[in-house]
Design a protein around this motif. Structure first.
Motif, short mmCIF file in Angstrom:
data_model
loop_
_atom_site.label_atom_id
_atom_site.label_comp_id
_atom_site.label_asym_id
_atom_site.label_seq_id
_atom_site.Cartn_x
_atom_site.Cartn_y
_atom_site.Cartn_z
N LYS A 102 0.74 -1.21 -0.06
CA LYS A 102 -0.01 -0.25 -0.03
C LYS A 102 0.80 1.16 -0.01
CE LYS A 102 -3.89 -2.23 2.35
NZ LYS A 102 -3.85 -3.36 2.85
N PRO A 103 0.52 2.25 -0.97
CA PRO A 103 1.15 3.55 -0.81
C PRO A 103 1.33 4.12 0.48
CG PRO A 103 -0.42 3.43 -2.59
CD PRO A 103 -0.78 2.25 -1.73
N THR A 104 2.20 4.97 0.78
CA THR A 104 2.30 5.79 1.98
C THR A 104 3.10 7.12 1.47
OG1 THR A 104 3.33 5.79 4.15
CG2 THR A 104 4.84 4.93 2.58
N ALA A 105 2.72 8.01 2.35
CA ALA A 105 3.00 9.48 2.00
C ALA A 105 4.38 9.74 2.72
CB ALA A 105 2.11 10.65 2.38
N ILE A 106 5.19 10.14 2.25
CA ILE A 106 6.72 10.76 2.86
C ILE A 106 6.80 12.06 2.94
CG2 ILE A 106 9.12 10.44 2.80
CD1 ILE A 106 8.77 7.58 1.75
N ALA A 107 6.74 12.71 3.89
CA ALA A 107 6.62 14.19 3.89
C ALA A 107 8.36 14.65 3.98
CB ALA A 107 6.06 14.69 5.24
N LEU A 108 8.36 15.50 3.14
CA LEU A 108 9.83 16.25 3.35
C LEU A 108 9.63 17.63 3.99
CD1 LEU A 108 10.75 15.73 -0.45
CD2 LEU A 108 11.37 14.25 1.31
N ASN A 109 10.57 18.18 4.48
CA ASN A 109 10.69 19.51 5.19
C ASN A 109 10.34 20.47 4.20
OD1 ASN A 109 11.33 18.25 7.58
ND2 ASN A 109 13.49 18.61 7.08
N GLU A 110 9.55 21.49 4.60
CA GLU A 110 9.20 22.61 3.68
C GLU A 110 10.47 23.53 3.45
OE1 GLU A 110 5.64 24.89 4.75
OE2 GLU A 110 7.24 26.37 4.78
N VAL A 111 10.59 24.02 2.16
CA VAL A 111 11.86 24.69 1.89
C VAL A 111 11.32 26.07 1.20
CG1 VAL A 111 13.91 24.73 0.31
CG2 VAL A 111 13.05 22.77 1.28
N LYS A 112 11.70 27.37 1.77
CA LYS A 112 11.21 28.31 1.13
C LYS A 112 12.25 28.79 0.59
CE LYS A 112 7.88 29.78 4.48
NZ LYS A 112 6.67 30.41 4.21
N ILE A 113 11.71 29.37 -0.94
CA ILE A 113 12.46 29.59 -2.20
C ILE A 113 12.10 31.21 -2.60
CG2 ILE A 113 13.31 28.74 -4.75
CD1 ILE A 113 11.94 26.39 -3.72
N PRO A 114 13.47 31.79 -2.71
CA PRO A 114 13.01 33.07 -3.31
C PRO A 114 12.76 33.26 -4.84
CG PRO A 114 15.44 32.70 -2.97
CD PRO A 114 14.82 31.73 -2.62
N ALA A 115 11.94 34.09 -4.97
CA ALA A 115 11.38 34.26 -6.52
C ALA A 115 12.66 34.52 -7.30
CB ALA A 115 10.41 35.23 -6.73
N GLY A 116 12.15 34.29 -8.63
CA GLY A 116 13.40 34.60 -9.70
C GLY A 116 14.29 33.58 -10.15
N ASN A 117 13.98 32.10 -9.39
CA ASN A 117 15.18 31.01 -10.05
C ASN A 117 14.54 30.36 -11.42
OD1 ASN A 117 16.38 31.56 -7.57
ND2 ASN A 117 15.72 29.55 -6.63
N THR A 118 15.13 29.66 -12.05
CA THR A 118 14.86 28.83 -13.02
C THR A 118 14.35 27.51 -12.67
OG1 THR A 118 16.98 27.96 -13.52
CG2 THR A 118 16.56 30.25 -14.46
N LEU A 119 13.85 26.95 -13.67
CA LEU A 119 13.09 25.73 -13.43
C LEU A 119 14.31 24.66 -13.16
CD1 LEU A 119 10.83 23.80 -13.49
CD2 LEU A 119 11.07 23.25 -15.94
#
Length: 189
Positions: A102-119
């Motif tokens: 059965k699938p299970t969710a794995i939570a990663l820590n939240e990361v705040k990113i400044p605007a303007g970065n590329t893909l």
């Protein structure tokens, strides 16, 4: 008379050997799928308390050869799924198991990113957070990165990732290949 005793002793010894051989040498085999019936390749299967470990093949199958009768605990694991642990008692037949993970969710820590970065910047950040920056993590590569969808919410400064297929992760140092099902909903701050 001695020749007859010798022959009887030889036959008796042979029968004892065959009986002892017949009591052991059982196989434990099976197939591993997800809840939708999709075969899971590269799932890890092991017998607890032993050095017996294997992985499922491209048909989701595994097998352990030549096990003696007894009680065992079989565990099947795969990243992104809840482990399946079951007790087995082998007495007279070789079991053929059907394991559904059965699938299970794995939570990663939240990361705040400044605007303007590329893909590409977003992908590199995702990769660093997902695989890590340890020497082992740096030796890993996501070989099908085209299945990853990255979404950056500029208002909240949150990067979310999803995939429409299993991620295939190859470790160049060890040669291991892992399939990872990335599911879940975006987290909010």
């Amino acid at each position: 008379m001695n020749f007859i005793r010798y022959c009887l002793f030889a036959v008796f010894t042979l029968l004892l050997s065959l009986n002892a051989a017949a009591r052991g040498h059982y196989n434990v085999m099976g197939t591993v799928t997800d809840e939708k019936g999709q075969l899971l390749t590269s799932a890890t299967v092991f017998i607890s308390g032993s050095e017996k470990i294997t992985m499922t093949n491209e048909r989701g199958e595994f097998i352990f050869h030549n096990l003696d009768p007894g009680a065992f605990q079989l565990t099947v694991t795969m990243l992104g799924f809840t482990p399946d642990v079951r007790s087995l008692v082998i007495q007279t037949t070789s079991p053929n198991l059907k394991v559904v993970l059965k699938p299970t969710a794995i939570a990663l820590n939240e990361v705040k990113i400044p605007a303007g970065n590329t893909l590409e910047d977003y992908y590199q950040l995702f990769k660093a957070q997902f695989l890590g920056i340890s020497p082992n993590g740096l030796d890993c590569e996501i070989t099908n990165r085209d299945v990853i969808k990255l979404n950056y919410d500029q208002k909240k400064g949150i990067l979310t990732a999803s995939a429409n297929d299993f991620l295939v992760i190859q470790n160049k140092r060890t040669g291991y290949k892992v399939r990872y099902l990335l599911r879940g909903s975006p987290t909010t701050p």
